[in-house]
Design a protein around this motif. Structure first.
Motif, PDB file in Angstrom:
ATOM      1  N   THR A 129       0.837  -1.171  -0.393  1.00 51.30           N
ATOM      2  CA  THR A 129      -0.105  -0.144   0.045  1.00 51.30           C
ATOM      3  C   THR A 129       1.077   0.939   0.077  1.00 51.30           C
ATOM      4  OG1 THR A 129      -0.094  -0.086   2.237  1.00 51.30           O
ATOM      5  CG2 THR A 129      -1.806  -1.215   1.275  1.00 51.30           C
ATOM      6  N   ASP A 130       0.489   2.368  -0.122  1.00 48.23           N
ATOM      7  CA  ASP A 130       1.406   3.514  -0.106  1.00 48.23           C
ATOM      8  C   ASP A 130       1.168   4.389   1.101  1.00 48.23           C
ATOM      9  OD1 ASP A 130       1.005   3.808  -2.744  1.00 48.23           O
ATOM     10  OD2 ASP A 130       0.104   4.645  -3.631  1.00 48.23           O
ATOM     11  N   GLN A 131       1.923   3.613   2.180  1.00 51.64           N
ATOM     12  CA  GLN A 131       1.605   4.078   3.801  1.00 51.64           C
ATOM     13  C   GLN A 131       3.154   4.192   4.048  1.00 51.64           C
ATOM     14  OE1 GLN A 131      -0.944   0.557   4.763  1.00 51.64           O
ATOM     15  NE2 GLN A 131      -1.004   2.255   5.995  1.00 51.64           N
ATOM     16  N   ALA A 132       4.217   4.125   2.767  1.00 50.45           N
ATOM     17  CA  ALA A 132       5.673   4.081   3.390  1.00 50.45           C
ATOM     18  C   ALA A 132       6.318   5.787   3.998  1.00 50.45           C
ATOM     19  CB  ALA A 132       6.238   4.375   1.876  1.00 50.45           C
ATOM     20  N   GLU A 133       5.433   6.544   3.845  1.00 49.87           N
ATOM     21  CA  GLU A 133       5.624   7.903   4.549  1.00 49.87           C
ATOM     22  C   GLU A 133       5.073   7.866   6.249  1.00 49.87           C
ATOM     23  OE1 GLU A 133       7.631  10.789   4.445  1.00 49.87           O
ATOM     24  OE2 GLU A 133       7.633  10.696   2.210  1.00 49.87           O
ATOM     25  N   ASP A 134       4.321   7.155   5.722  1.00 50.01           N
ATOM     26  CA  ASP A 134       3.575   6.884   7.611  1.00 50.01           C
ATOM     27  C   ASP A 134       4.726   5.853   8.068  1.00 50.01           C
ATOM     28  OD1 ASP A 134       0.810   8.151   6.937  1.00 50.01           O
ATOM     29  OD2 ASP A 134       0.330   6.101   5.979  1.00 50.01           O
ATOM     30  N   VAL A 135       5.003   5.043   7.402  1.00 52.07           N
ATOM     31  CA  VAL A 135       5.614   4.438   8.544  1.00 52.07           C
ATOM     32  C   VAL A 135       7.095   4.811   8.324  1.00 52.07           C
ATOM     33  CG1 VAL A 135       7.525   2.049   7.998  1.00 52.07           C
ATOM     34  CG2 VAL A 135       5.185   1.785   7.290  1.00 52.07           C
ATOM     35  N   VAL A 136       7.622   5.810   7.445  1.00 49.61           N
ATOM     36  CA  VAL A 136       9.221   6.957   8.338  1.00 49.61           C
ATOM     37  C   VAL A 136       8.433   7.390   9.316  1.00 49.61           C
ATOM     38  CG1 VAL A 136      10.244   8.255   7.418  1.00 49.61           C
ATOM     39  CG2 VAL A 136       9.923   6.652   6.026  1.00 49.61           C
ATOM     40  N   LEU A 137       7.233   8.264   9.550  1.00 49.43           N
ATOM     41  CA  LEU A 137       6.899   8.803  10.681  1.00 49.43           C
ATOM     42  C   LEU A 137       7.433   8.068  11.310  1.00 49.43           C
ATOM     43  CD1 LEU A 137       6.148  11.976  11.882  1.00 49.43           C
ATOM     44  CD2 LEU A 137       3.220  11.148  10.741  1.00 49.43           C
ATOM     45  N   ALA A 138       6.409   6.712  12.196  1.00 47.17           N
ATOM     46  CA  ALA A 138       6.364   6.311  13.075  1.00 47.17           C
ATOM     47  C   ALA A 138       7.557   5.456  13.604  1.00 47.17           C
ATOM     48  CB  ALA A 138       4.983   5.137  13.046  1.00 47.17           C
ATOM     49  N   ALA A 139       8.478   4.709  12.679  1.00 45.58           N
ATOM     50  CA  ALA A 139       9.790   4.761  13.185  1.00 45.58           C
ATOM     51  C   ALA A 139      10.673   5.552  13.952  1.00 45.58           C
ATOM     52  CB  ALA A 139      10.278   4.292  11.799  1.00 45.58           C
ATOM     53  N   ARG A 140      10.196   7.132  12.925  1.00 43.73           N
ATOM     54  CA  ARG A 140      10.716   8.513  13.944  1.00 43.73           C
ATOM     55  C   ARG A 140      10.617   8.420  15.277  1.00 43.73           C
ATOM     56  NH1 ARG A 140      10.679  11.723  10.133  1.00 43.73           N
ATOM     57  NH2 ARG A 140       9.309  13.075  11.217  1.00 43.73           N
ATOM     58  N   ASN A 141       9.177   8.272  15.266  1.00 44.16           N
ATOM     59  CA  ASN A 141       8.947   8.479  16.829  1.00 44.16           C
ATOM     60  C   ASN A 141       8.346   7.016  17.759  1.00 44.16           C
ATOM     61  OD1 ASN A 141       7.540  10.927  15.383  1.00 44.16           O
ATOM     62  ND2 ASN A 141       5.809  10.926  15.612  1.00 44.16           N
ATOM     63  N   LEU A 142       9.396   6.167  17.096  1.00 44.51           N
ATOM     64  CA  LEU A 142       9.523   5.372  18.088  1.00 44.51           C
ATOM     65  C   LEU A 142      10.321   5.850  19.506  1.00 44.51           C
ATOM     66  CD1 LEU A 142      10.535   2.227  15.886  1.00 44.51           C
ATOM     67  CD2 LEU A 142       8.280   2.501  17.325  1.00 44.51           C
ATOM     68  N   ALA A 143       9.784   5.204  20.771  1.00 43.66           N
ATOM     69  CA  ALA A 143      10.026   5.479  22.018  1.00 43.66           C
ATOM     70  C   ALA A 143      10.561   4.627  22.798  1.00 43.66           C
ATOM     71  CB  ALA A 143       9.277   6.362  22.700  1.00 43.66           C
ATOM     72  N   PRO A 144      12.489   4.246  23.317  1.00 51.15           N
ATOM     73  CA  PRO A 144      12.330   5.828  24.005  1.00 51.15           C
ATOM     74  C   PRO A 144      13.642   6.493  22.366  1.00 51.15           C
ATOM     75  CG  PRO A 144      13.083   4.062  24.491  1.00 51.15           C
ATOM     76  CD  PRO A 144      12.867   3.331  24.273  1.00 51.15           C
ATOM     77  N   VAL A 145      13.416   4.724  22.067  1.00 49.90           N
ATOM     78  CA  VAL A 145      14.912   5.171  20.480  1.00 49.90           C
ATOM     79  C   VAL A 145      14.038   5.026  19.062  1.00 49.90           C
ATOM     80  CG1 VAL A 145      17.017   4.059  19.526  1.00 49.90           C
ATOM     81  CG2 VAL A 145      16.816   3.944  21.626  1.00 49.90           C
ATOM     82  N   GLY A 146      14.776   6.004  17.881  1.00 48.21           N
ATOM     83  CA  GLY A 146      13.733   5.898  17.170  1.00 48.21           C
ATOM     84  C   GLY A 146      14.271   5.882  15.768  1.00 48.21           C
ATOM     85  N   LEU A 147      13.910   5.150  14.714  1.00 49.58           N
ATOM     86  CA  LEU A 147      14.338   4.738  13.887  1.00 49.58           C
ATOM     87  C   LEU A 147      14.682   5.551  12.090  1.00 49.58           C
ATOM     88  CD1 LEU A 147      15.737   1.897  12.711  1.00 49.58           C
ATOM     89  CD2 LEU A 147      13.333   1.519  12.103  1.00 49.58           C
ATOM     90  N   LEU A 148      16.273   5.297  11.684  1.00 48.65           N
ATOM     91  CA  LEU A 148      15.534   6.716  10.418  1.00 48.65           C
ATOM     92  C   LEU A 148      16.331   5.863   9.498  1.00 48.65           C
ATOM     93  CD1 LEU A 148      17.531   9.337  12.070  1.00 48.65           C
ATOM     94  CD2 LEU A 148      15.313   9.277  11.985  1.00 48.65           C
ATOM     95  N   ILE A 149      15.243   5.755   8.435  1.00 45.35           N
ATOM     96  CA  ILE A 149      14.832   5.091   7.163  1.00 45.35           C
ATOM     97  C   ILE A 149      13.610   5.988   6.048  1.00 45.35           C
ATOM     98  CG2 ILE A 149      14.342   3.028   8.040  1.00 45.35           C
ATOM     99  CD1 ILE A 149      11.340   3.149   8.119  1.00 45.35           C
ATOM    100  N   ASN A 150      14.302   5.592   4.698  1.00 42.33           N
ATOM    101  CA  ASN A 150      13.633   6.894   3.949  1.00 42.33           C
ATOM    102  C   ASN A 150      12.508   6.542   2.964  1.00 42.33           C
ATOM    103  OD1 ASN A 150      15.033   7.743   0.700  1.00 42.33           O
ATOM    104  ND2 ASN A 150      13.787   8.892   1.842  1.00 42.33           N
ATOM    105  N   ALA A 151      12.136   7.254   2.849  1.00 45.36           N
ATOM    106  CA  ALA A 151      10.304   6.644   1.747  1.00 45.36           C
ATOM    107  C   ALA A 151      10.792   7.223  -0.127  1.00 45.36           C
ATOM    108  CB  ALA A 151       8.936   6.536   1.879  1.00 45.36           C
ATOM    109  N   PRO A 152      11.527   6.742  -0.836  1.00 42.21           N
ATOM    110  CA  PRO A 152      11.915   7.766  -1.866  1.00 42.21           C
ATOM    111  C   PRO A 152      10.325   7.371  -2.990  1.00 42.21           C
ATOM    112  CG  PRO A 152      12.996   5.941  -2.253  1.00 42.21           C
ATOM    113  CD  PRO A 152      12.722   5.606  -0.635  1.00 42.21           C
ATOM    114  N   ARG A 153       9.369   6.435  -2.385  1.00 43.88           N
ATOM    115  CA  ARG A 153       8.540   6.580  -3.184  1.00 43.88           C
ATOM    116  C   ARG A 153       7.220   6.403  -2.647  1.00 43.88           C
ATOM    117  NH1 ARG A 153      10.889   8.408  -6.616  1.00 43.88           N
ATOM    118  NH2 ARG A 153      10.990   7.784  -8.577  1.00 43.88           N
ATOM    119  N   PRO A 154       5.979   6.541  -2.872  1.00 44.08           N
ATOM    120  CA  PRO A 154       4.602   5.822  -1.803  1.00 44.08           C
ATOM    121  C   PRO A 154       4.920   4.348  -0.894  1.00 44.08           C
ATOM    122  CG  PRO A 154       4.369   7.251  -3.535  1.00 44.08           C
ATOM    123  CD  PRO A 154       5.630   7.022  -4.121  1.00 44.08           C
TER     124      PRO A 154
END
Length: 399
Positions: free
Chosen positions: A342-367
């Motif tokens: 599905t076109d939820q890559a940006e949602d995954v990127v945001l949720a990964a960054r917002n993980l607590a207490p440690v975030g995960l940084l990934i990239n979404a070049p396509r939806p």
């Protein structure tokens, strides 16, 4: 005169060029970043694949400090020892004979186009046209936006420079149709990173090399993202067992600092004095860092480890594909993509960054697609942790 109202947030004095989170990064160490609030992030982006040795590695800090105390920049009118040494090292590692240093991948690709057109004027009756590929990405100057095949880029700053035509990736017949008497070179990324980590087919690359040789066209390989160990080899074209005529490097060669290079065969060394240059081209501080990076990354043992981590990442992503019913994963070395259903890559990127207490940084070049560009030095344990975090995010976001 009206004074515009500055936007709220930490970037209020900066021209807006993209959307950024409010976090301000202040420290990096290997595969980890920390922001001003003290939150840590496991970084699988690494500045868009530039930090080949991770954040703030000792080998770069030492090379930087040592050279900064000796000589910063004598100017392009003089040789300097680090630039000479790095050029010799790149020639030793590759199939090329000459090197031109610049500051970014865009400049390296501009230099390759200039060289091809200079050669075309001298040896091909003024041939100038560059054949590129749909969805390709070669930089953000006007000319390199024209050379790229990113949808919509022909309209943002129109009118665009001419002399660039597009063929279809992995379709040799489309390349043949694009060739005219004005054609001088074909320019290709063997792995289209911005298009979603799309790999060139080995058979297509062999046919492309044969076709360009037969038609007396130059083959320019853009290794801005794939070069210097990213794909588990010193250069990605080694995976295809072909020799290009011209290669461009950036990102990983500077280990996070602005350094790039354009390499060519001796027969193409055709610039006249004054044709090409740049105030900071080949400055000793950046080339000293580049030499330290290349000497570290291009060791057999180091590249063996990169390939081991690549298998670990690929296996982990395939397990997530099976668990979540995703489309698949693909890539080369430590440049990989996870294709969502599905076109939820940006949602995954945001949720990964917002993980607590440690975030995960990934990239979404396509939806529908996530891209991973970890440090080449990422440990087995760090990669396992990143995969666990990603699995947690996928479970929470895609359900």
């Amino acid at each position: 005169m009206n004074t515009p109202v500055a936007a709220a947030g930490p970037g209020r004095a900066l021209i807006t060029i993209n959307s950024r989170p409010s976090s301000v990064m202040v420290r990096g160490d290997g595969s980890w970043l920390m922001d001003e609030a003290g939150k840590r992030y496991l970084d699988l982006m690494q500045g868009w694949a530039v930090n080949s040795l991770g954040h703030s590695p000792a080998v770069i800090a030492q090379a930087l400090a040592a050279q900064a105390q000796r000589l910063l920049n004598p100017g392009p009118a003089f040789y300097n020892r680090p630039a000479l040494d790095l050029a010799e090292r790149l020639v030793e590692l590759s199939c090329f004979d000459r090197v031109f240093f610049v500051n970014s991948g865009t400049e390296a690709n501009e230099g390759a186009v200039k060289l091809a057109r200079r050669w075309g004027r001298k040896h091909r009756g003024g041939a100038f046209e560059i054949i590129g590929f749909e969805s390709g990405f070669h930089g953000r100057s006007l000319a390199m936006m024209s050379a790229s095949g990113k949808p919509g880029w022909d309209r943002i700053y129109a009118p665009m420079p001419g002399g660039f035509v597009k063929a279809t990736f992995n379709d040799i017949a489309s390349v043949e149709r694009a060739i005219t008497p004005d054609s001088v070179a074909v320019m290709i990324e063997l792995v289209q990173g911005e298009a979603g980590v799309r790999l060139a087919d080995p058979g297509f690359v062999r046919e492309l090399r044969a076709l360009t040789t037969e038609r007396q066209l130059l083959l320019i390989v853009d290794e801005v993202q794939t070069g210097i160990g990213r794909c588990g080899h010193a250069f990605a074209h080694e995976m295809y067992d072909v020799e290009p005529d011209v290669m461009t490097l950036a990102k990983g060669i500077g280990g996070g600092l602005p350094l790039a290079a354009m390499l060519c065969k001796e027969a193409l060394n055709c610039f006249e004095p004054g044709d090409q240059g740049g105030t900071y081209c080949g400055n000793p501080v950046m080339t000293a860092v580049g030499l330290a990076v290349v000497n570290e990354v291009c060791r057999r043992e180091f590249l063996d480890t990169v390939r081991e981590r690549a298998r670990q990442l690929s296996d982990g992503l395939q397990a997530l594909v099976r668990e979540h019913g995703l489309v698949g994963e693909r890539g080369a070395g430590l440049l990989r993509a996870l294709i969502l259903s599905t076109d939820q890559a940006e949602d995954v990127v945001l949720a990964a960054r917002n993980l607590a207490p440690v975030g995960l940084l990934i990239n979404a070049p396509r939806p529908h697609l996530l891209r991973f560009m970890p440090a080449l030095t990422i440990s087995e344990a760090e990669l396992d942790e990143a995969l666990r975090m990603l699995g947690r995010v996928l479970r929470d976001t895609l359900r």
